[in-house]
Design a protein around this motif. Structure first.
Motif, PDB file in Angstrom:
ATOM      1  N   GLY A  37       0.668  -1.078   0.568  1.00 16.58           N
ATOM      2  CA  GLY A  37      -0.112   0.105   0.261  1.00 16.58           C
ATOM      3  C   GLY A  37       1.131   1.148   0.321  1.00 16.58           C
ATOM      4  N   ASN A  38       0.411   2.432   1.105  1.00 17.01           N
ATOM      5  CA  ASN A  38       1.458   3.224   1.156  1.00 17.01           C
ATOM      6  C   ASN A  38       2.619   3.158   1.614  1.00 17.01           C
ATOM      7  OD1 ASN A  38       1.182   6.296   1.658  1.00 17.01           O
ATOM      8  ND2 ASN A  38      -0.730   5.601   1.133  1.00 17.01           N
ATOM      9  N   GLY A  39       2.846   1.735   2.521  1.00 14.67           N
ATOM     10  CA  GLY A  39       4.525   1.984   2.515  1.00 14.67           C
ATOM     11  C   GLY A  39       4.000   2.301   4.242  1.00 14.67           C
ATOM     12  N   ARG A  40       3.458   2.810   4.768  1.00 11.20           N
ATOM     13  CA  ARG A  40       2.914   2.561   6.353  1.00 11.20           C
ATOM     14  C   ARG A  40       3.214   1.491   7.553  1.00 11.20           C
ATOM     15  NH1 ARG A  40      -1.835   6.609   4.715  1.00 11.20           N
ATOM     16  NH2 ARG A  40      -2.964   4.783   4.892  1.00 11.20           N
ATOM     17  N   THR A  41       2.811   0.498   7.314  1.00 10.33           N
ATOM     18  CA  THR A  41       2.989  -0.233   8.357  1.00 10.33           C
ATOM     19  C   THR A  41       4.258  -1.317   8.205  1.00 10.33           C
ATOM     20  OG1 THR A  41       1.827  -1.957   6.623  1.00 10.33           O
ATOM     21  CG2 THR A  41       0.456  -0.549   8.958  1.00 10.33           C
ATOM     22  N   TYR A  42       4.495  -0.605   6.280  1.00 10.17           N
ATOM     23  CA  TYR A  42       6.037  -1.904   6.397  1.00 10.17           C
ATOM     24  C   TYR A  42       6.958  -0.670   6.653  1.00 10.17           C
ATOM     25  CZ  TYR A  42      10.522  -2.460   4.239  1.00 10.17           C
ATOM     26  OH  TYR A  42      11.459  -2.751   4.377  1.00 10.17           O
ATOM     27  N   PHE A  57       4.926  -7.653  -0.115  1.00  6.94           N
ATOM     28  CA  PHE A  57       3.931  -8.051  -1.508  1.00  6.94           C
ATOM     29  C   PHE A  57       3.457  -7.050  -1.453  1.00  6.94           C
ATOM     30  CE2 PHE A  57       5.455 -12.801  -1.384  1.00  6.94           C
ATOM     31  CZ  PHE A  57       5.743 -12.606   0.122  1.00  6.94           C
ATOM     32  N   GLU A  58       2.973  -6.563  -2.966  1.00  5.98           N
ATOM     33  CA  GLU A  58       1.666  -6.017  -3.603  1.00  5.98           C
ATOM     34  C   GLU A  58       1.968  -6.359  -5.446  1.00  5.98           C
ATOM     35  OE1 GLU A  58      -0.108  -2.950  -2.005  1.00  5.98           O
ATOM     36  OE2 GLU A  58      -0.824  -3.783  -4.257  1.00  5.98           O
ATOM     37  N   ARG A  59       0.612  -5.756  -5.855  1.00  2.04           N
ATOM     38  CA  ARG A  59       0.247  -6.063  -6.956  1.00  2.04           C
ATOM     39  C   ARG A  59       0.637  -4.517  -8.013  1.00  2.04           C
ATOM     40  NH1 ARG A  59      -6.286  -8.083  -6.340  1.00  2.04           N
ATOM     41  NH2 ARG A  59      -6.310  -5.325  -5.569  1.00  2.04           N
ATOM     42  N   ASP A  78       0.197 -10.519  -7.670  1.00  2.70           N
ATOM     43  CA  ASP A  78      -0.481 -10.375  -7.519  1.00  2.70           C
ATOM     44  C   ASP A  78      -0.141 -11.656  -5.898  1.00  2.70           C
ATOM     45  OD1 ASP A  78      -4.188 -11.042  -7.822  1.00  2.70           O
ATOM     46  OD2 ASP A  78      -3.272 -13.067  -6.656  1.00  2.70           O
ATOM     47  N   ILE A  79      -0.619 -11.905  -5.328  1.00  9.83           N
ATOM     48  CA  ILE A  79      -0.543 -12.510  -3.844  1.00  9.83           C
ATOM     49  C   ILE A  79      -0.488 -14.161  -4.859  1.00  9.83           C
ATOM     50  CG2 ILE A  79      -0.081 -11.081  -1.610  1.00  9.83           C
ATOM     51  CD1 ILE A  79      -3.206 -11.955  -1.082  1.00  9.83           C
ATOM     52  N   PHE A  80      -1.291 -14.716  -4.867  1.00  9.36           N
ATOM     53  CA  PHE A  80      -1.467 -15.710  -5.051  1.00  9.36           C
ATOM     54  C   PHE A  80      -1.085 -16.341  -6.273  1.00  9.36           C
ATOM     55  CE2 PHE A  80      -5.427 -13.726  -3.488  1.00  9.36           C
ATOM     56  CZ  PHE A  80      -5.559 -14.755  -2.391  1.00  9.36           C
ATOM     57  N   THR A 100      -1.315  -9.038   7.091  1.00  9.93           N
ATOM     58  CA  THR A 100      -1.916  -9.249   5.734  1.00  9.93           C
ATOM     59  C   THR A 100      -2.140  -7.824   6.075  1.00  9.93           C
ATOM     60  OG1 THR A 100      -3.626 -10.169   4.221  1.00  9.93           O
ATOM     61  CG2 THR A 100      -3.520 -10.703   6.868  1.00  9.93           C
ATOM     62  N   ASP A 101      -2.942  -6.885   5.453  1.00  6.39           N
ATOM     63  CA  ASP A 101      -3.678  -5.510   5.005  1.00  6.39           C
ATOM     64  C   ASP A 101      -4.383  -5.278   3.629  1.00  6.39           C
ATOM     65  OD1 ASP A 101      -4.906  -3.409   5.472  1.00  6.39           O
ATOM     66  OD2 ASP A 101      -3.384  -2.121   6.336  1.00  6.39           O
ATOM     67  N   ILE A 102      -4.943  -6.859   3.243  1.00  3.62           N
ATOM     68  CA  ILE A 102      -5.205  -6.570   2.122  1.00  3.62           C
ATOM     69  C   ILE A 102      -6.352  -5.999   1.374  1.00  3.62           C
ATOM     70  CG2 ILE A 102      -3.255  -7.088   0.964  1.00  3.62           C
ATOM     71  CD1 ILE A 102      -4.519  -9.751   0.609  1.00  3.62           C
TER      72      ILE A 102
HETATM   73  N1  SAM Z   1      -0.573  -1.652   5.247  1.00  4.19           N
HETATM   74  C1  SAM Z   1      -0.444  -0.552   4.109  1.00  4.19           C
HETATM   75  C2  SAM Z   1      -0.110   1.231   4.471  1.00  4.19           C
HETATM   76  O1  SAM Z   1      -0.211   0.827   5.683  1.00  4.19           O
HETATM   77  O2  SAM Z   1      -0.095   1.356   3.882  1.00  4.19           O
HETATM   78  C3  SAM Z   1      -1.683  -0.691   3.291  1.00  4.19           C
HETATM   79  C4  SAM Z   1      -2.482  -1.539   2.604  1.00  4.19           C
HETATM   80  S1  SAM Z   1      -3.944  -1.684   1.888  1.00  4.19           S
HETATM   81  C5  SAM Z   1      -5.203  -1.154   2.553  1.00  4.19           C
HETATM   82  C6  SAM Z   1      -3.516  -2.589   0.515  1.00  4.19           C
HETATM   83  C7  SAM Z   1      -2.914  -2.981  -0.798  1.00  4.19           C
HETATM   84  O3  SAM Z   1      -2.939  -4.013  -0.812  1.00  4.19           O
HETATM   85  C8  SAM Z   1      -3.076  -2.496  -2.416  1.00  4.19           C
HETATM   86  O4  SAM Z   1      -2.063  -1.409  -1.644  1.00  4.19           O
HETATM   87  C9  SAM Z   1      -3.167  -3.237  -2.976  1.00  4.19           C
HETATM   88  O5  SAM Z   1      -2.864  -2.770  -4.397  1.00  4.19           O
HETATM   89  C10 SAM Z   1      -2.491  -4.226  -2.036  1.00  4.19           C
HETATM   90  N2  SAM Z   1      -2.931  -5.658  -2.470  1.00  4.19           N
HETATM   91  C11 SAM Z   1      -4.373  -5.648  -2.675  1.00  4.19           C
HETATM   92  N3  SAM Z   1      -4.991  -7.072  -2.205  1.00  4.19           N
HETATM   93  C12 SAM Z   1      -3.552  -7.813  -3.532  1.00  4.19           C
HETATM   94  C13 SAM Z   1      -3.379  -8.659  -4.001  1.00  4.19           C
HETATM   95  N4  SAM Z   1      -3.918 -10.369  -4.247  1.00  4.19           N
HETATM   96  N5  SAM Z   1      -2.009  -8.883  -3.986  1.00  4.19           N
HETATM   97  C14 SAM Z   1      -1.029  -8.498  -4.286  1.00  4.19           C
HETATM   98  N6  SAM Z   1      -1.272  -6.931  -3.875  1.00  4.19           N
HETATM   99  C15 SAM Z   1      -3.342  -6.416  -3.267  1.00  4.19           C
END
Ligand code: SAM
Length: 162
Positions: A37-42, A57-59, A78-80, A100-102
């Motif tokens: 995502g934004n990278g905040r939790t990372y 991991f990020e798509r 895609d994580i899958f 996991t935060d997706i």
């Molecule tokens: N924890 C992050 C932060 O603090 O900035 C925010 C994460 S954001 C809510 C969710 C992220 O998961 C999005 O950038 C989205 O592109 C990614 N995402 C969702 N489904 C995904 C998937 N199947 N494979 C890879 N990335 C995925």
């Protein structure tokens, strides 16, 4: 409760659990951030765990420029597709902590995603390993220990691999 209140409560629970997990963590095992995502939790994890190997991991990478992992530690796709390849590369039980935060606002899609993701998470977690999650998972080989933390029930979730 306003939507602002709700976001603040969710992010507070997220941060409190990441802090809790980084103190619980033993010295070995990878840390995985699913959804950069934004990278905040990372950014939070890497600050709390200096020197630790953290894979994100990020798509669709679009994080804050200061919050990208070093070369080789951002797994794009895609994580899958990327998680099975990651398990092949590092082996089962290679992760000590997964965050996991997706999820999205679509509860039915979230439920399906959690069902599909569960076997991959179980394969990745080492015994004693922790999953911190933005939603509930059904993980037969893990114990739901959310109630052992100070985070209010249902706000964020914690599982420990048996
Ligand atoms: N924890 C992050 C932060 O603090 O900035 C925010 C994460 S954001 C809510 C969710 C992220 O998961 C999005 O950038 C989205 O592109 C990614 N995402 C969702 N489904 C995904 C998937 N199947 N494979 C890879 N990335 C995925």
């Amino acid at each position: 409760m306003t939507r602002l209140d709700s976001v603040i409560r969710r992010l507070t629970a997220q941060r409190d659990l990441l802090n809790w997990a980084t103190e619980e963590l033993g010295p070995d095992g990878l840390v995985l951030e699913l959804g950069l995502g934004n990278g905040r939790t990372y950014d939070h994890l890497r600050t709390k765990l200096p020197g630790r190997e953290i894979y994100a991991f990020e798509r669709s990478p679009a994080a804050h420029p200061d919050c990208y992992p070093p070369e080789g530690y951002l797994i794009v796709g895609d994580i899958f597709e990327t998680l099975p390849a990651f398990i092949e590369r590092f082996g089962r039980g290679s992760a000590a902590l997964i965050h996991t935060d997706i999820g999205t606002g679509d509860q039915e899609a979230n439920r399906k995603l959690a069902l599909r993701l569960s076997p991959l998470l179980e394969a990745l977690l080492r015994p004693g390993g922790l999953l911190i999650a933005d939603r509930a998972f059904e993980l037969p080989s893990c114990e739901d220990i959310s109630s052992q933390t100070d985070v209010p029930e249902g706000r964020y979730f914690v599982y420990r691999r048996n």
